[in-house]
Design an enzyme around this catalytic site. Structure first.
Site, PDB file in Angstrom:
ATOM      1  N   PRO A 219       0.728  -1.000   0.126  1.00  0.00           N
ATOM      2  CA  PRO A 219       0.069   0.288  -0.004  1.00  0.00           C
ATOM      3  C   PRO A 219       0.913   1.007   0.305  1.00  0.00           C
ATOM      4  O   PRO A 219       1.671   1.522   1.054  1.00  0.00           O
ATOM      5  CB  PRO A 219      -0.373  -0.092   1.497  1.00  0.00           C
ATOM      6  CG  PRO A 219      -0.015  -1.022   2.498  1.00  0.00           C
ATOM      7  CD  PRO A 219       0.747  -1.980   1.411  1.00  0.00           C
ATOM      8  N   GLY A 220      -0.095   1.567  -0.669  1.00  0.00           N
ATOM      9  CA  GLY A 220       0.864   3.349  -0.959  1.00  0.00           C
ATOM     10  C   GLY A 220       0.144   4.900   0.409  1.00  0.00           C
ATOM     11  O   GLY A 220       0.020   5.274   0.570  1.00  0.00           O
ATOM     12  N   ARG A 221      -0.998   4.609  -1.430  1.00  0.00           N
ATOM     13  CA  ARG A 221      -1.688   6.000  -1.393  1.00  0.00           C
ATOM     14  C   ARG A 221      -2.547   5.527   0.030  1.00  0.00           C
ATOM     15  O   ARG A 221      -2.702   6.922   1.112  1.00  0.00           O
ATOM     16  CB  ARG A 221      -3.372   5.413  -2.202  1.00  0.00           C
ATOM     17  CG  ARG A 221      -3.816   6.891  -2.496  1.00  0.00           C
ATOM     18  CD  ARG A 221      -4.947   6.756  -3.477  1.00  0.00           C
ATOM     19  NE  ARG A 221      -4.587   5.964  -4.379  1.00  0.00           N
ATOM     20  CZ  ARG A 221      -3.927   7.053  -5.675  1.00  0.00           C
ATOM     21  NH1 ARG A 221      -3.767   8.240  -5.151  1.00  0.00           N
ATOM     22  NH2 ARG A 221      -3.375   6.393  -6.868  1.00  0.00           N
TER      23      ARG A 221
ATOM     24  N   ARG B 194      -2.165  16.305  -9.319  1.00  0.00           N
ATOM     25  CA  ARG B 194      -3.492  14.581  -9.396  1.00  0.00           C
ATOM     26  C   ARG B 194      -4.951  15.237 -10.659  1.00  0.00           C
ATOM     27  O   ARG B 194      -5.286  14.576 -11.111  1.00  0.00           O
ATOM     28  CB  ARG B 194      -4.139  14.250  -8.677  1.00  0.00           C
ATOM     29  CG  ARG B 194      -2.803  13.441  -8.185  1.00  0.00           C
ATOM     30  CD  ARG B 194      -3.115  12.394  -7.297  1.00  0.00           C
ATOM     31  NE  ARG B 194      -3.793  11.058  -7.856  1.00  0.00           N
ATOM     32  CZ  ARG B 194      -4.766  11.419  -7.007  1.00  0.00           C
ATOM     33  NH1 ARG B 194      -5.426  12.096  -6.285  1.00  0.00           N
ATOM     34  NH2 ARG B 194      -5.497  10.310  -7.281  1.00  0.00           N
TER      35      ARG B 194
ATOM     36  N   TYR C   3      -5.051  13.342 -13.893  1.00  0.00           N
ATOM     37  CA  TYR C   3      -6.005  12.296 -14.143  1.00  0.00           C
ATOM     38  C   TYR C   3      -7.237  12.629 -13.848  1.00  0.00           C
ATOM     39  O   TYR C   3      -8.663  11.562 -13.426  1.00  0.00           O
ATOM     40  CB  TYR C   3      -5.812  11.022 -12.817  1.00  0.00           C
ATOM     41  CG  TYR C   3      -4.224  10.615 -12.055  1.00  0.00           C
ATOM     42  CD1 TYR C   3      -3.554  10.134 -13.388  1.00  0.00           C
ATOM     43  CD2 TYR C   3      -4.082  11.093 -11.557  1.00  0.00           C
ATOM     44  CE1 TYR C   3      -2.468   9.796 -13.633  1.00  0.00           C
ATOM     45  CE2 TYR C   3      -2.388  10.901 -10.799  1.00  0.00           C
ATOM     46  CZ  TYR C   3      -1.535   9.878 -11.691  1.00  0.00           C
ATOM     47  OH  TYR C   3      -0.114   9.214 -11.400  1.00  0.00           O
TER      48      TYR C   3
ATOM     49  N   CYS D  41       0.715  29.505 -15.108  1.00  0.00           N
ATOM     50  CA  CYS D  41      -0.088  29.913 -16.318  1.00  0.00           C
ATOM     51  C   CYS D  41      -0.617  28.840 -17.336  1.00  0.00           C
ATOM     52  O   CYS D  41      -0.164  28.039 -18.027  1.00  0.00           O
ATOM     53  CB  CYS D  41       1.035  30.807 -16.598  1.00  0.00           C
ATOM     54  SG  CYS D  41       2.166  32.028 -15.838  1.00  0.00           S
TER      55      CYS D  41
ATOM     56  N   TYR E 145       1.127  11.331  -3.543  1.00  0.00           N
ATOM     57  CA  TYR E 145       1.624  11.356  -5.286  1.00  0.00           C
ATOM     58  C   TYR E 145       1.121  12.956  -5.101  1.00  0.00           C
ATOM     59  O   TYR E 145       0.553  13.344  -6.136  1.00  0.00           O
ATOM     60  CB  TYR E 145       0.249  10.279  -5.939  1.00  0.00           C
ATOM     61  CG  TYR E 145       0.558   8.963  -6.192  1.00  0.00           C
ATOM     62  CD1 TYR E 145       2.085   8.418  -6.277  1.00  0.00           C
ATOM     63  CD2 TYR E 145      -0.393   8.456  -5.221  1.00  0.00           C
ATOM     64  CE1 TYR E 145       2.336   7.412  -5.555  1.00  0.00           C
ATOM     65  CE2 TYR E 145       0.114   7.256  -4.885  1.00  0.00           C
ATOM     66  CZ  TYR E 145       1.479   6.611  -5.284  1.00  0.00           C
ATOM     67  OH  TYR E 145       1.591   5.467  -5.065  1.00  0.00           O
TER      68      TYR E 145
HETATM   69  C1  LIG Z   1       2.506   2.735  -7.206  1.00  0.00           C
HETATM   70  C2  LIG Z   1       3.158   1.048  -7.038  1.00  0.00           C
HETATM   71  C3  LIG Z   1       2.063   0.468  -5.347  1.00  0.00           C
HETATM   72  C4  LIG Z   1       1.231   1.367  -4.538  1.00  0.00           C
HETATM   73  O1  LIG Z   1      -0.028   1.548  -5.370  1.00  0.00           O
HETATM   74  P1  LIG Z   1      -1.247   2.295  -4.403  1.00  0.00           P
HETATM   75  O2  LIG Z   1      -1.832   2.797  -5.567  1.00  0.00           O
HETATM   76  O3  LIG Z   1      -0.579   3.664  -3.681  1.00  0.00           O
HETATM   77  O4  LIG Z   1      -1.338   1.878  -2.580  1.00  0.00           O
HETATM   78  C5  LIG Z   1       2.488  -0.474  -5.359  1.00  0.00           C
HETATM   79  N1  LIG Z   1       3.621  -1.159  -5.581  1.00  0.00           N
HETATM   80  C6  LIG Z   1       3.824  -0.930  -6.981  1.00  0.00           C
HETATM   81  C7  LIG Z   1       4.550  -1.765  -7.971  1.00  0.00           C
HETATM   82  C8  LIG Z   1       3.494   0.317  -7.639  1.00  0.00           C
HETATM   83  O5  LIG Z   1       3.937   0.841  -8.498  1.00  0.00           O
END
Ligand SMILES: *Cc1c(COP(=O)(O)O)cnc(C)c1O
Length: 464
Positions: free
Chosen positions: A322-324, A361, A365, A392, A422
């Site tokens: 998990p990142g987001r 973003r 997106y 601008c 992000y």
């Molecule tokens: C970007 C990415 C993540 C994290 O994605 P999230 O949407 O931020 O959870 C995990 N694994 C890989 C390989 C990624 O490229």
């Protein structure tokens, strides 16, 4: 797709689309729980506080725009993921969402591992003392020096993304006299976007090695043939981002386990690990309804166990990335309002002192955000606004559609929640704009964990 058919700039004069979720909120002063970090509240004086600290104090001390991060919220999300998956699985935080040395320390202390996908992210991780065996290296075009550096540092896993990389990592491992642990990134033919997913036979994208045409199986053969230098720990799959629907993960897990079973049949080995990637969605607006880590952990564990049982395989160790879902909700961006421009019969444009340089973003997106007046409470009626930046580009939109109180005025502070992932990591210096700082707040005290860029920083790179 609407984002390419209607770039933000030319789409002037539109009103809210039919059936759009956005109706004026019942209470403009409400701080809607799920889009804000856990310790953000509307304080007694009307201004918003984070971990007990008034946002006006944060603005006075550090200026605006600024990313304001609720440290306890970030750590609590780390713990929730760790505890949900338990000791039988690994949680890798995806550093590309937002990485700094303080973040690396928090991850280390909370028992998470870390994904990096560039030399800069690797350097940040190592410089803040992340044990190398807890680092995984990603990327579809890791350079030879980058691979060399990772192998030399002793990173726990390198996720192989091409045939070329198999030879490059094997050669680096041979030079260092080590056997590098690797995963093969498999493209399983699942494309997931928020509320839906598509299962396809092949995937037209740059990441991974395709399952459907035998490329992934061939990569496994080649890795096993390099057994003196490469230790194949397992398979990896990442299907997308901002996903709410578990069905995509189900198809992905089934296909990955299918390949594990084919590998056992062909090579007589059962690989010990599978990594199902990241991508879990968060609430950007009150309409979004994300899953909790414990629901995700339970669903993934059940899917994998069921598929392994059907294939007669021992259940491998699971990893997620998990990142987001960890960084996103923990921070908001604090801006000062500069101008308020009503366009008769349309909407009011509210210009803030940042924009696409600190949050790309929306332009990139068509991402949706919400916004609130945070330096005071207001009893004024709602007005439909578009929050725009100072750059601008007419596409320099921060929040496309939102309501703010009609008495909004220059000098007011507004905040856009859920900008922890992000945003700083994708920030640019467009218009020679110094990037904002990241202010971590814990127990009523604020500190800069990434300082604001200065004009001196910008000019230092310009060697004339
Ligand atoms: C970007 C990415 C993540 C994290 O994605 P999230 O949407 O931020 O959870 C995990 N694994 C890989 C390989 C990624 O490229």
């Amino acid at each position: 797709m609407s984002r390419s058919a209607h770039p933000a700039g030319p789409r002037h004069g539109d009103v809210l689309p039919e059936g759009h979720y956005l109706a004026p909120p019942a209470d403009l002063n409400a701080i809607e729980g799920k889009v804000w970090a856990a310790n953000v509240r509307r304080g007694a004086e009307g201004a918003v506080t984070v971990a007990g600290l008034d946002v006006r104090e944060v603005a006075r001390e550090f200026g605006t725009p600024a990313y304001v991060l609720d440290e306890a919220d970030f750590r609590a999300r780390c713990r929730a993921w760790r505890e949900a998956f338990g000791p039988g699985a690994d949680v890798f935080y995806a550093g590309k969402a937002f990485l700094s040395r303080a973040v690396v320390r928090w991850l280390r202390e909370e028992g998470l591992n870390l994904d990096v996908c560039s030399p800069g992210e690797l350097a940040t991780a190592l410089s803040a003392g992340m044990p190398p065996e807890r680092i995984a290296m990603h990327g579809n075009n890791k350079s030879v020096p980058e691979i060399e550096r990772g192998v030399a540092a002793g990173v726990g896993r390198i996720v192989l993304d091409s045939f070329e990389e198999i030879g490059r990592v094997a050669a680096a491992a041979a030079r260092h006299g080590v056997r590098q642990r690797v995963l093969v990134r498999v493209t399983v033919g699942v494309e997931a976007h928020t509320h839906e997913f598509i299962a396809t036979a092949h995937e037209d994208q740059k990441f991974g090695l395709a399952l459907s045409d035998g490329t992934a199986a061939e990569a496994v053969r080649r890795v096993l043939a390099e057994g003196a230098h490469l230790e194949l720990a397992g398979l990896h799959s990442h299907i997308g981002s901002q996903i709410f629907d578990m069905a995509g993960f189900e198809v992905s897990a089934r296909r990955v386990v299918g390949l594990l079973s084919a590998i056992r049949d062909e090579h007589g080995v059962e690989l010990p690990e599978i990594d199902l990637g990241g991508g879990l969605g968060i609430a950007y607006t009150p309409e979004d309804d994300p899953r909790e880590p414990h629901e995700i952990a339970k669903a993934l564990a059940e899917i994998v166990a069921k598929e392994c049982e059907a294939a007669g395989l021992a259940v491998p160790r699971l990893a997620v990335e998990p990142g987001r879902a960890i960084a996103g909700p923990s921070a908001f961006t604090l801006y000062e309002v500069g101008t308020v421009k009503p366009l008769a019969g349309l909407r009011t444009y509210v210009s803030v002192d940042g924009g696409m340089s600190d949050n790309i973003r929306t332009a990139l997106y068509d991402a949706e955000y919400s916004v609130a007046l945070v330096s005071r409470a207001s009893r004024a009626a709602p007005m439909l606004v578009r929050v725009v930046g100072r750059h601008c580009e007419s596409g320099d939109i921060v929040v496309r559609d939102a309501y703010l109180p009609a008495d909004l005025a220059p000098g007011d502070l507004v905040a856009v929640p859920a900008t922890g992932a992000y945003c700083r990591s994708m920030a640019s210096n467009y218009n020679h704009t110094p990037r904002p700082p990241v202010i971590a707040v814990a127990a009523g005290a604020a500190r800069e964990i990434v300082r604001r860029e200065s004009e001196e920083d910008l000019l230092r790179l310009d060697v004339g």
